[in-house]
Design an enzyme around this catalytic site. Structure first.
Site, PDB file in Angstrom:
ATOM      1  N   SER A 134       0.821  -1.226   0.000  1.00 38.65           N
ATOM      2  CA  SER A 134       0.000   0.000   0.000  1.00 38.65           C
ATOM      3  C   SER A 134       0.847   1.266   0.000  1.00 38.65           C
ATOM      4  O   SER A 134       1.906   1.335   0.634  1.00 38.65           O
ATOM      5  CB  SER A 134      -0.859  -0.007   1.269  1.00 38.65           C
ATOM      6  OG  SER A 134      -1.426   1.266   1.491  1.00 38.65           O
ATOM      7  N   GLU A 183       0.127   3.655   1.705  1.00 31.68           N
ATOM      8  CA  GLU A 183       0.139   4.080   3.110  1.00 31.68           C
ATOM      9  C   GLU A 183       1.522   3.815   3.735  1.00 31.68           C
ATOM     10  O   GLU A 183       1.887   4.449   4.714  1.00 31.68           O
ATOM     11  CB  GLU A 183      -0.982   3.338   3.856  1.00 31.68           C
ATOM     12  CG  GLU A 183      -1.158   3.678   5.323  1.00 31.68           C
ATOM     13  CD  GLU A 183      -1.754   5.049   5.618  1.00 31.68           C
ATOM     14  OE1 GLU A 183      -2.303   5.693   4.714  1.00 31.68           O
ATOM     15  OE2 GLU A 183      -1.619   5.485   6.775  1.00 31.68           O
ATOM     16  N   TYR A 227      -1.608   0.372  10.696  1.00 30.70           N
ATOM     17  CA  TYR A 227      -1.878  -0.298   9.422  1.00 30.70           C
ATOM     18  C   TYR A 227      -0.658  -0.188   8.501  1.00 30.70           C
ATOM     19  O   TYR A 227      -0.220  -1.183   7.902  1.00 30.70           O
ATOM     20  CB  TYR A 227      -3.110   0.334   8.760  1.00 30.70           C
ATOM     21  CG  TYR A 227      -3.312  -0.054   7.311  1.00 30.70           C
ATOM     22  CD1 TYR A 227      -3.943  -1.248   6.977  1.00 30.70           C
ATOM     23  CD2 TYR A 227      -2.859   0.772   6.274  1.00 30.70           C
ATOM     24  CE1 TYR A 227      -4.127  -1.607   5.638  1.00 30.70           C
ATOM     25  CE2 TYR A 227      -3.044   0.421   4.945  1.00 30.70           C
ATOM     26  CZ  TYR A 227      -3.673  -0.769   4.634  1.00 30.70           C
ATOM     27  OH  TYR A 227      -3.842  -1.119   3.313  1.00 30.70           O
TER      28      TYR A 227
HETATM   29  P1  NAP Z   1     -11.449  -4.384   1.854  1.00 37.02           P
HETATM   30  O1  NAP Z   1     -12.623  -4.046   0.990  1.00 37.02           O
HETATM   31  O2  NAP Z   1     -11.399  -3.840   3.237  1.00 37.02           O
HETATM   32  O3  NAP Z   1     -11.374  -6.000   1.936  1.00 37.02           O
HETATM   33  C1  NAP Z   1     -10.588  -6.636   2.903  1.00 37.02           C
HETATM   34  C2  NAP Z   1     -10.825  -8.123   2.810  1.00 37.02           C
HETATM   35  O4  NAP Z   1     -10.024  -8.805   3.788  1.00 37.02           O
HETATM   36  C3  NAP Z   1     -12.274  -8.553   3.068  1.00 37.02           C
HETATM   37  O5  NAP Z   1     -12.608  -9.580   2.182  1.00 37.02           O
HETATM   38  C4  NAP Z   1     -12.219  -9.085   4.491  1.00 37.02           C
HETATM   39  O6  NAP Z   1     -13.210 -10.036   4.789  1.00 37.02           O
HETATM   40  C5  NAP Z   1     -10.844  -9.747   4.459  1.00 37.02           C
HETATM   41  N1  NAP Z   1     -10.315 -10.035   5.790  1.00 37.02           N
HETATM   42  C6  NAP Z   1     -10.171  -9.195   6.840  1.00 37.02           C
HETATM   43  N2  NAP Z   1      -9.627  -9.835   7.887  1.00 37.02           N
HETATM   44  C7  NAP Z   1      -9.409 -11.117   7.496  1.00 37.02           C
HETATM   45  C8  NAP Z   1      -8.866 -12.258   8.128  1.00 37.02           C
HETATM   46  N3  NAP Z   1      -8.439 -12.232   9.395  1.00 37.02           N
HETATM   47  N4  NAP Z   1      -8.778 -13.415   7.422  1.00 37.02           N
HETATM   48  C9  NAP Z   1      -9.226 -13.473   6.145  1.00 37.02           C
HETATM   49  N5  NAP Z   1      -9.765 -12.421   5.490  1.00 37.02           N
HETATM   50  C10 NAP Z   1      -9.852 -11.256   6.163  1.00 37.02           C
HETATM   51  O7  NAP Z   1     -10.089  -3.980   1.142  1.00 37.02           O
HETATM   52  P2  NAP Z   1      -9.803  -3.643  -0.403  1.00 37.02           P
HETATM   53  O8  NAP Z   1     -10.017  -2.187  -0.623  1.00 37.02           O
HETATM   54  O9  NAP Z   1     -10.469  -4.621  -1.244  1.00 37.02           O
HETATM   55  O10 NAP Z   1      -8.229  -3.851  -0.453  1.00 37.02           O
HETATM   56  C11 NAP Z   1      -7.667  -5.130  -0.752  1.00 37.02           C
HETATM   57  C12 NAP Z   1      -6.244  -5.186  -0.211  1.00 37.02           C
HETATM   58  O11 NAP Z   1      -5.468  -4.147  -0.796  1.00 37.02           O
HETATM   59  C13 NAP Z   1      -6.133  -4.976   1.301  1.00 37.02           C
HETATM   60  O12 NAP Z   1      -5.035  -5.763   1.740  1.00 37.02           O
HETATM   61  C14 NAP Z   1      -5.791  -3.502   1.440  1.00 37.02           C
HETATM   62  O13 NAP Z   1      -5.090  -3.269   2.634  1.00 37.02           O
HETATM   63  C15 NAP Z   1      -4.917  -3.313   0.219  1.00 37.02           C
HETATM   64  N6  NAP Z   1      -4.877  -1.969  -0.349  1.00 37.02           N
HETATM   65  C16 NAP Z   1      -6.047  -1.336  -0.658  1.00 37.02           C
HETATM   66  C17 NAP Z   1      -6.009  -0.090  -1.254  1.00 37.02           C
HETATM   67  C18 NAP Z   1      -7.269   0.634  -1.631  1.00 37.02           C
HETATM   68  O14 NAP Z   1      -7.195   1.844  -1.875  1.00 37.02           O
HETATM   69  N7  NAP Z   1      -8.397  -0.048  -1.744  1.00 37.02           N
HETATM   70  C19 NAP Z   1      -4.768   0.501  -1.541  1.00 37.02           C
HETATM   71  C20 NAP Z   1      -3.596  -0.192  -1.221  1.00 37.02           C
HETATM   72  C21 NAP Z   1      -3.659  -1.441  -0.647  1.00 37.02           C
HETATM   73  P3  NAP Z   1     -14.660  -9.612   5.369  1.00 37.02           P
HETATM   74  O15 NAP Z   1     -15.483  -9.226   4.170  1.00 37.02           O
HETATM   75  O16 NAP Z   1     -15.122 -10.867   6.004  1.00 37.02           O
HETATM   76  O17 NAP Z   1     -14.445  -8.478   6.310  1.00 37.02           O
HETATM   77  O1  G4F Z   2     -10.527   6.945   2.530  1.00 35.94           O
HETATM   78  P1  G4F Z   2      -9.543   6.891   3.640  1.00 35.94           P
HETATM   79  O2  G4F Z   2     -10.019   6.319   4.923  1.00 35.94           O
HETATM   80  O3  G4F Z   2      -8.287   6.134   3.054  1.00 35.94           O
HETATM   81  P2  G4F Z   2      -6.740   6.037   3.482  1.00 35.94           P
HETATM   82  O4  G4F Z   2      -6.553   6.322   4.926  1.00 35.94           O
HETATM   83  O5  G4F Z   2      -5.950   6.858   2.529  1.00 35.94           O
HETATM   84  O6  G4F Z   2      -6.444   4.482   3.259  1.00 35.94           O
HETATM   85  C1  G4F Z   2      -6.891   3.802   2.084  1.00 35.94           C
HETATM   86  O7  G4F Z   2      -5.869   3.878   1.109  1.00 35.94           O
HETATM   87  C2  G4F Z   2      -4.639   3.201   1.470  1.00 35.94           C
HETATM   88  C3  G4F Z   2      -3.671   3.425   0.299  1.00 35.94           C
HETATM   89  O8  G4F Z   2      -2.929   4.588   0.526  1.00 35.94           O
HETATM   90  C4  G4F Z   2      -4.957   1.745   1.680  1.00 35.94           C
HETATM   91  F1  G4F Z   2      -3.817   1.054   1.937  1.00 35.94           F
HETATM   92  C5  G4F Z   2      -5.939   1.600   2.829  1.00 35.94           C
HETATM   93  O9  G4F Z   2      -6.266   0.217   2.998  1.00 35.94           O
HETATM   94  C6  G4F Z   2      -7.215   2.366   2.473  1.00 35.94           C
HETATM   95  O10 G4F Z   2      -7.825   1.723   1.383  1.00 35.94           O
HETATM   96  O11 G4F Z   2      -9.012   8.360   3.969  1.00 35.94           O
HETATM   97  C7  G4F Z   2      -8.457   9.185   2.974  1.00 35.94           C
HETATM   98  C8  G4F Z   2      -8.195  10.579   3.540  1.00 35.94           C
HETATM   99  C9  G4F Z   2      -7.416  10.573   4.855  1.00 35.94           C
HETATM  100  O12 G4F Z   2      -6.437  11.571   4.793  1.00 35.94           O
HETATM  101  C10 G4F Z   2      -8.448  10.938   5.903  1.00 35.94           C
HETATM  102  O13 G4F Z   2      -7.916  11.627   7.036  1.00 35.94           O
HETATM  103  O14 G4F Z   2      -9.455  11.197   3.831  1.00 35.94           O
HETATM  104  C11 G4F Z   2      -9.340  11.845   5.080  1.00 35.94           C
HETATM  105  N1  G4F Z   2     -10.679  12.020   5.652  1.00 35.94           N
HETATM  106  C12 G4F Z   2     -11.265  13.220   5.945  1.00 35.94           C
HETATM  107  N2  G4F Z   2     -12.463  13.024   6.482  1.00 35.94           N
HETATM  108  C13 G4F Z   2     -11.528  11.040   5.991  1.00 35.94           C
HETATM  109  C14 G4F Z   2     -12.664  11.675   6.519  1.00 35.94           C
HETATM  110  N3  G4F Z   2     -11.440   9.698   5.880  1.00 35.94           N
HETATM  111  C15 G4F Z   2     -12.497   8.952   6.303  1.00 35.94           C
HETATM  112  N4  G4F Z   2     -12.420   7.602   6.155  1.00 35.94           N
HETATM  113  N5  G4F Z   2     -13.621   9.526   6.849  1.00 35.94           N
HETATM  114  C16 G4F Z   2     -13.755  10.893   6.982  1.00 35.94           C
HETATM  115  O15 G4F Z   2     -14.754  11.396   7.457  1.00 35.94           O
END
Ligand code: NAP
Ligand code: G4F
Length: 326
Positions: free
Chosen positions: A127, A129, A151
């Protein structure tokens, strides 16, 4: 036929990746946790051809069992506790799942595959992050990691463990350092979906206002459908490697509000939005913007959906499907 095992199949990316791999002719298996997971029905609706196997990243024997059942040629480790804000309140659990869970999966693969480790390819969901307090702008594969949340720290562990298995055992293990990617299937706790759902509800007259945290944070937001394609492309390479996947553009949360409210025909959102401490984080990642040149050059990957198209797509989906959380 190629066989893929996806952990985190019930999450945003798991659903898009499952669809993509089925279209490519893969036999798809997905790990699903819990004895009565409410998201199982969503997976079964979107991916009726996928086979679901119960298991948990914290339960090593369940991972071995999932490998034995699915006998995958490709493993996509997407499972994680992925909500950054939650990770401060549940730091140990996040470390176990998002960090140590990666080691559990890598070690389960190594023990299961034995002499055939070269027949298996592994993808780790790293990520942006991990860049946290960014040490370079834009961020690329070589940028020093400086995570700012439990995280982020857990993801750094998983990232280096993936590299370590590649270097120690010659495993075809790749990490995608993915910047934020969103879609109508994004969890409602993340900022883009929180905003798209609220805008749709306000425009319908079902909600009066929206309470937010830091509006100045900037993110490089792309479309999840584009990003899962990059995961697959990484595993089709002869050599495993790490790749930044990003659009190369950055927008603030304020910009997000501009585009989202405009999509619903509301030009002045200021009176509708309040800020509250409870949505502020103990440490913020102020600016993310990625340099995906390596992915462009080596994988031939390019994003296809712009930030404005993405936000409009999300608002429209929430207007068309009120109350739906996925
Ligand atoms: P998400 O919607 O939060 O999905 C997370 C998945 O992990 C869900 O299927 C959840 O299952 C499963 N999970 C959580 N705890 C678990 C456990 N203990 N054992 C097995 N499965 C478990 O995340 P996403 O946005 O699809 O992201 C996919 C991956 O990419 C994650 O690793 C995230 O950290 C990473 N990532 C995401 C972003 C982004 O912007 N979306 C960016 C960079 C990296 P449940 O449905 O049962 O909760
Ligand atoms: O949507 P966010 O919660 O995503 P964040 O923290 O960037 O993390 C996501 O992206 C990561 C990749 O860089 C992934 F690895 C991670 O699993 C996840 O998918 O927040 C985005 C931004 C932050 O700066 C937060 O402080 O939005 C700001 N924010 C402002 N108001 C808020 C809010 N975020 C959330 N969730 N809720 C608010 O009300």
């Amino acid at each position: 036929m190629k066989r893929a095992l996806i952990t985190g199949i019930s999450g945003q990316d798991g659903l898009y990746l499952g669809e993509f791999l089925l279209e490519q002719g893969y036999e798809v298996y997905g790990l699903i946790r819990g004895q009565n997971n409410p998201r199982r029905a969503i997976v079964e609706e979107i991916l009726p051809q996928a086979t679901l196997i119960t298991g948990d990243l914290m339960d090593f024997s369940s991972l071995l069992r999932a490998l034995e059942i699915s006998r995958p040629t490709e493993i996509y480790n997407l499972a994680a506790i992925s909500y950054v804000a939650y990770s401060w309140d549940n730091a140990q659990l996040t470390s176990e799942v998002t960090g140590k869970g990666v080691l559990n999966m890598l070690e389960a693969i190594r023990l299961w595959a034995k002499g055939s480790l070269d027949q298996v390819r592994f993808y780790q969901a790293s990520s942006s992050e991990m860049f946290g307090k960014v040490q370079e702008v834009p961020q690329r594969e070589s940028t020093l990691l400086w995570p700012r949340s439990p995280y982020g720290v857990a993801k750094v562990f998983g990232h280096y463990m993936t590299i370590n298995y590649r270097e120690s055992y010659g495993m075809h293990a790749s990490s995608g350092i993915l910047f934020n990617h969103e879609s109508p299937r994004r969890g409602p706790e993340f900022v883009t979906r929180k905003v798209s759902r609220a805008v749709a509800a306000i425009a319908r007259g079902d909600q009066d206002s929206l309470v937010m945290g830091n509006l100045d944070a900037k993110r490089d937001w792309g479309y999840a459908g584009d990003y899962v394609r990059a995961m697959w492309m990484m595993l089709q390479q002869d050599q495993p490697d790490d790749y930044v996947i990003a659009t190369g553009q950055t927008q603030s949360v304020r910009d997000l509000l501009d585009v989202a409210f405009a999509a619903a025909g509301i030009d002045d959102w200021q009176p509708l939005v309040q800020q509250d401490e409870r949505f502020m984080r103990p440490a913020e990642v102020d600016l993310l913007i990625g340099d995906a040149s390596k992915a462009h050059d080596v994988l031939g990957w390019q994003p296809e959906v712009s930030f404005e198209e993405l936000v409009r797509m999300m608002v429209k989906s929430d207007q068309d499907n009120p109350g739906r959380t996925w």
